[in-house]
Design an enzyme around this catalytic site. Structure first.
Site, short mmCIF file in Angstrom:
data_model
loop_
_atom_site.label_atom_id
_atom_site.label_comp_id
_atom_site.label_asym_id
_atom_site.label_seq_id
_atom_site.Cartn_x
_atom_site.Cartn_y
_atom_site.Cartn_z
N ASP A 71 0.83 -1.21 0.00
CA ASP A 71 0.00 0.00 0.00
C ASP A 71 0.87 1.26 0.00
OD1 ASP A 71 0.98 -0.36 2.57
OD2 ASP A 71 -0.97 -0.52 3.52
N GLU B 272 -9.75 -1.67 5.14
CA GLU B 272 -10.40 -1.33 6.40
C GLU B 272 -11.64 -2.22 6.61
OE1 GLU B 272 -8.90 0.51 8.39
OE2 GLU B 272 -8.44 2.53 7.68
C1 GLP Z 1 -0.71 0.75 8.69
C2 GLP Z 1 -0.34 -0.02 7.41
C3 GLP Z 1 -0.46 -1.50 7.60
C4 GLP Z 1 0.17 -1.88 8.93
C5 GLP Z 1 -0.69 -1.34 10.04
C6 GLP Z 1 -0.12 -1.57 11.43
O1 GLP Z 1 -1.80 1.59 8.55
N1 GLP Z 1 -1.09 0.34 6.25
O2 GLP Z 1 0.16 -2.18 6.51
O3 GLP Z 1 0.23 -3.26 9.05
O4 GLP Z 1 -1.05 0.00 9.84
O5 GLP Z 1 0.94 -0.71 11.68
P1 GLP Z 1 1.93 -0.89 12.88
O6 GLP Z 1 2.80 -2.03 12.54
O7 GLP Z 1 2.69 0.41 12.94
O8 GLP Z 1 1.11 -1.15 14.09
#
Ligand code: GLP
Length: 243
Positions: free
Chosen positions: A67, A143
């Site tokens: 993404d 989402e």
């Molecule tokens: C973000 C990304 C995801 C990620 C998630 C968790 O929004 N788009 O790919 O897995 O949130 O993030 P974190 O690892 O910082 O908790």
């Protein structure tokens, strides 16, 4: 689904790195699907260390990231291109021309997403897809919804995701409100999936995703239907699992 609970966040990274390295050794020309977020940093550190030690090579590896924020150029320090360069690509022997991310600056969402999906389809999709886990169960930026999105698409980020990601920006107003993401269908086409999660604040969503019903309101729950998934969590994130 194989669930591995580790004692520490660092161990989560090294155990997950072993899964990636087994794939890279089995097929040096593997296509890896990669993820951002704070969770996979210890995994990228472990891969970097093993590459520097000569144990693995990314020379023939191709990557596609999950993404990218809409509107952020790769030079922005919160863009996912910037993150990937910083935590992995600039530290290992990868050919940058083989590293692919969605272009957040393309204003034509349909064209950007369709081209990315087509490129993945033409490549035969990925051998191993790495995933993190959002607090609301999102994978990539898929989402919670009333259906599972199939292909790469534009999303409106939920308020909870914007709030969660605001910690990385100067202020919540600076967090983009939209992103481009692979679809759930895109992720499910990976031949293997590796999901990592850490910390007590992921414990509830780890349990709901992997030991709850498969529903689009918890996007990661669909991974229960994939034939080859490894989940690596630290003991805090795994604390509510019934093992
Ligand atoms: C973000 C990304 C995801 C990620 C998630 C968790 O929004 N788009 O790919 O897995 O949130 O993030 P974190 O690892 O910082 O908790």
């Amino acid at each position: 689904m194989k669930i591995i609970v580790t004692d520490t966040y660092e161990e989560m990274g090294s155990v997950a790195a072993q899964v990636v390295e087994v794939q890279m050794e089995a097929k040096p020309g593997s296509i890896l699907g990669l993820a951002t977020g704070t969770t996979p940093i210890s995994l990228y550190d472990a891969l970097t260390e093993d590459c520097k030690a000569g144990k693995i090579s990314f020379a023939d590896i191709t990557t596609y990231n999950l993404d990218e924020y809409r509107g952020l150029p790769g030079t922005h320090d919160q863009s996912y291109r910037y993150f990937m360069d910083k935590y992995l690509f600039d530290r290992v022997d990868i050919d940058k021309a083989r590293t692919h991310l969605l272009d957040g600056t393309n204003p034509d969402a349909d064209a950007e997403c369709a081209a990315y999906e087509k490129e993945l389809a033409d490549a035969g999709y990925v051998d191993l897809q790495l995933l993190g886990l959002g607090h609301n169960g999102h994978i990539g930026f898929n989402e919670p919804a009333d259906h599972f999105p199939v292909d790469t698409h534009l999303v409106d980020l939920t308020e909870s995701t914007i709030t969660a990601n605001a910690r990385l920006f100067d202020s919540v107003e600076d967090v983009p409100t939209q992103a481009y993401t692979m679809g759930i269908g895109t992720c499910m086409k990976a031949r293997k999936i590796l999901l990592v999660a850490n910390g007590a604040n992921k414990a509830r969503i780890v349990r709901d995703s992997f030991q709850g019903p498969v529903v689009p309101q918890v996007p990661a729950s669909i991974l229960q239907l994939h034939a080859d998934v490894t989940v690596v969590v630290d003991k805090e994130a795994g604390s509510l699992l019934d093992l």
